[in-house]
Design an enzyme around this catalytic site. Sequence first.
Site, PDB file in Angstrom:
ATOM      1  N   ASP A 478      28.808 -49.587  -6.166  1.00 24.63           N
ATOM      2  CA  ASP A 478      28.240 -48.616  -5.234  1.00 24.63           C
ATOM      3  C   ASP A 478      29.315 -48.234  -4.238  1.00 24.63           C
ATOM      4  O   ASP A 478      30.101 -49.083  -3.810  1.00 24.63           O
ATOM      5  CB  ASP A 478      27.032 -49.226  -4.507  1.00 24.63           C
ATOM      6  CG  ASP A 478      26.268 -48.216  -3.671  1.00 24.63           C
ATOM      7  OD1 ASP A 478      26.540 -47.011  -3.805  1.00 24.63           O
ATOM      8  OD2 ASP A 478      25.402 -48.626  -2.891  1.00 24.63           O
ATOM      9  N   GLU A 512      33.187 -40.645  -1.590  1.00 22.93           N
ATOM     10  CA  GLU A 512      32.173 -41.297  -2.418  1.00 22.93           C
ATOM     11  C   GLU A 512      32.748 -41.788  -3.735  1.00 22.93           C
ATOM     12  O   GLU A 512      32.045 -42.385  -4.529  1.00 22.93           O
ATOM     13  CB  GLU A 512      31.029 -40.303  -2.697  1.00 22.93           C
ATOM     14  CG  GLU A 512      30.365 -39.814  -1.429  1.00 22.93           C
ATOM     15  CD  GLU A 512      28.947 -40.284  -1.299  1.00 22.93           C
ATOM     16  OE1 GLU A 512      28.505 -41.042  -2.153  1.00 22.93           O
ATOM     17  OE2 GLU A 512      28.289 -39.887  -0.340  1.00 22.93           O
ATOM     18  N   ASP A 546      25.983 -46.587  -9.246  1.00 21.82           N
ATOM     19  CA  ASP A 546      24.969 -45.891  -8.469  1.00 21.82           C
ATOM     20  C   ASP A 546      25.324 -44.412  -8.380  1.00 21.82           C
ATOM     21  O   ASP A 546      26.395 -44.053  -7.912  1.00 21.82           O
ATOM     22  CB  ASP A 546      24.879 -46.494  -7.068  1.00 21.82           C
ATOM     23  CG  ASP A 546      23.801 -45.831  -6.240  1.00 21.82           C
ATOM     24  OD1 ASP A 546      22.635 -45.894  -6.633  1.00 21.82           O
ATOM     25  OD2 ASP A 546      24.127 -45.222  -5.206  1.00 21.82           O
ATOM     26  N   ASP A 660      24.218 -52.120  -3.246  1.00 22.24           N
ATOM     27  CA  ASP A 660      23.765 -51.191  -2.216  1.00 22.24           C
ATOM     28  C   ASP A 660      23.543 -51.923  -0.896  1.00 22.24           C
ATOM     29  O   ASP A 660      23.982 -51.470   0.167  1.00 22.24           O
ATOM     30  CB  ASP A 660      22.475 -50.515  -2.692  1.00 22.24           C
ATOM     31  CG  ASP A 660      21.879 -49.592  -1.651  1.00 22.24           C
ATOM     32  OD1 ASP A 660      22.517 -48.568  -1.344  1.00 22.24           O
ATOM     33  OD2 ASP A 660      20.782 -49.881  -1.134  1.00 22.24           O
TER      34      ASP A 660
END
Length: 685
Positions: A478, A512, A546, A660
Site C-alpha cells: 500500500d 502514490e 491496493d 493500510d
Amino acid sequence: MNHLGKTEVFLNRFALRPLNPEELRPWRLEVVLDPPPGREEVYPLLAQVARRAGGVTVRMGDGLASWSPPEVLVLEGTLARMGQTYAYRLYPKGRRPLDPKDPGERSVLSALARRLLQERLRRLEGVWVEGLAVYRREHARGPGWRVLGGAVLDLWVSDSGAFLLEVDPAYRILCEMSLEAWLAQGHPLPKRVRNAYDRRTWELLRLGEEDPKELPLPGGLSLLDYHASKGRLQGREGGRVAWVADPKDPRKPIPHLTGLLVPVLTLEDLHEEEGSLALSLPWEERRRRTREIASWIGRRLGLGTPEAVRAQAYRLSIPKLMGRRAVSKPADALRVGFYRAQETALALLRLDGAQGWPEFLRRALLRAFGASGASLRLHTLHAHPSQGLAFREALRKAKEEGVQAVLVLTPPMAWEDRNRLKALLLREGLPSQILNVPLREEERHRWENALLGLLAKAGLQVVALSGAYPAELAVGFDAGGRESFRFGGAACAVGGDGGHLLWTLPEAQAGERIPQEVVWDLLEETLWAFRRKAGRLPSRVLLLRDGRVPQDEFALALEALAREGIAYDLVSVRKSGGGRVYPVQGRLADGLYVPLEDKTFLLLTVHRDFRGTPRPLKLVHEAGDTPLEALAHQIFHLTRLYPASGFAFPRLPAPLHLADRLVKEVGRLGIRHLKEVDREKLFFV
C-alpha cells in the site's frame, strides 16, 4: 472446485451501442517532451499532456490517442510537474485501428470512453456535474444548503466492442452560502471548503486574525488585493482570513478569504436533519433508480438504449478458523485458547486515577492463556507521562523485565495526545492498546476487541486458517500516509496458517507510486522472513496491491522472483470500481465470486443484509497463472485473519488491511519512533 454453488446476479452495469468505425480507429499522436523526463515521470507527464491537449484524448503507450481530430487539439505548449517545466509538442501520425478483444488496446478504448463521458457530462445544462458524477434532482433543502440526488458513472468498452455504462446512485450536499455567512449562522467550522469561483477543494485549518488588506503574499500584493486583481470580489464580500491547505500537503498553510470559500458539507455537519434526510436506499429502490438513470444517460449522451447486465456468481467455501481448536470468529479464541501462544508479559498504565487491573480484564486474560497452555505475567506501570524522564525510565525497566505490550486505561484523550503517548511508548519498543474508561464488564465487545489488539501487538497469533491454498506467502502493498510523503508498506501472512511474518517500510517517498527498487526491497525482506521460519523460500507468492498497479511498478520484483524460481500472482485490489451486485432471486451472502472479463472479478467479502446494497471488491489478476477462482478463494479467506477485530471481518484481505493500517499509523506517529519495535509485532492494529 472451491465454490459451494452458483447463482445469478444483476450488476449495476448496462450494455449500450457498439463503437462506430471511427471510434475503433482513434488518432495517434507522437509526444516530444523537452527536457526528456526521468523514467518515473514519463507516464504521469503523458497523462498531463493529454489533458492539456484537450478534446477526447488519453495516453496510449508512450504517445497519445484521441477521438478528436488533430486540428482541434492544442498541439504544443508547456506544463509543470514536481518543480520542473516541460515543453511539449504533438505530432499527428494518422489513425490507428484498435482491437477491443486485445486487453491492452481495449484499455485505451475504455480510457477514451471515460474521457468522452466526462466531456459530454460537462456540456449538460440544468445539472450539477463533478468529474464522472452527475446530480439532477433536489432531494432535500434546508437553510443555506440542499441535497441533490444523482449518480456516480463510469463508461468503458467491452471485449465485443460495445460501450458499457456503470451507474451508482449517490447524493451530493451543496452549501449555498459563503463560509463567512455559514459561520455567522452559528455553525462550527467545516473540515473542508471549496473556492466559490471554481471547484477546487481545501482542508480548512483555522480562522486567522490577520487583516486581509495587510497580509502580504509572495508577489507583493496583499491577500485582498490579489483576489481583487483576479476579479473574484465583484459582487462578493472578502470576509476574514481563513487558513487552508491542499489535502495532499496539509502541512503547508495557505491564506484565503472566508467570503470566497464555500463549506463542503457532510451528514455530520447536518446532524440535526440527518433523520429526515433518509439517504440510505434499500437495494430494490437503488436498482430502480439505477435503471432510470441509465436510460436518461443513454438518451442524453446518444449512447443507445441500456440493457441490464447479468452475471454468473459463485458462493465460495467458508474459511475454517482455528484457535486452540475450531472457532467462528477471533473473539472465540479468548475462551478456547490461541492458535499459537508463548510466555507473555503485559503491562497496565492507568491514567484515570485508579489502581491495578480491572478484575474482569485480568480474569479474561488468565483464562485465555490457561486455555492456550502458556504462562502470563501481568505488570503495572507506576508512572505518568507528565513525569518526563522518570516515565521513560519506567518504560525502559518494563521492557527489560520482558514486557511486550502495554494496555492504557484512560479517560477520552484528544487525538494529538493519544498519538503523542503511543509514539512515546513505541520509542521504548512497547506497542500500546488504548482503552477509554469508564469501562463496564457487560461491554464485552469493546474490551474483548481491545484485548485482541493488545495480544496481536505483543506478538501472539490468535487465530489461523486451516486449509490448502495456492500461495505459501501473501504480501500486501500500500502507498499512503500523511501530508505530501507516502510510505509503501508491506504486511504479509503465510498461506498455510495465516501467521503474520513481519511488517516493513521503506524511506518516505512522494506520490502514490512505489518505486520498482522499493517494491523489490520490501518483498525481499518478506522472503527472508519466510526462509528464517520455514528453512526454504516459498514455492508461490501472492502479491496484493491496493488500488491500480502503476505501469512497471512490479517489473523488477517479478523478474527477481522468476530468477529465484518462485511462482507468483500479482492482483490489484480496488475498494472502489466494483459497483454493486443485486440478487436476481433470493439473498446474497459473504464469499460471492463474480468472474468478469480480462482476468477481472468481483469479490463480495463482507455483506450484512441490513447495511444496504452489497459493494464487492474489484480485483484484476495482473500477472501469474493461478486460476481466478483459486485466487478468489484464498483472498476471501484472508479477510478472516485480522486479529484485532473479534466479532466482524474487514472487507480487505489481511495483508492489505494490515498494510493500510501500517501506513496510516506511521503517517500519524512518524517513522523515527519505530527503531526499537519488533517487526513481528502488529503495533498498528
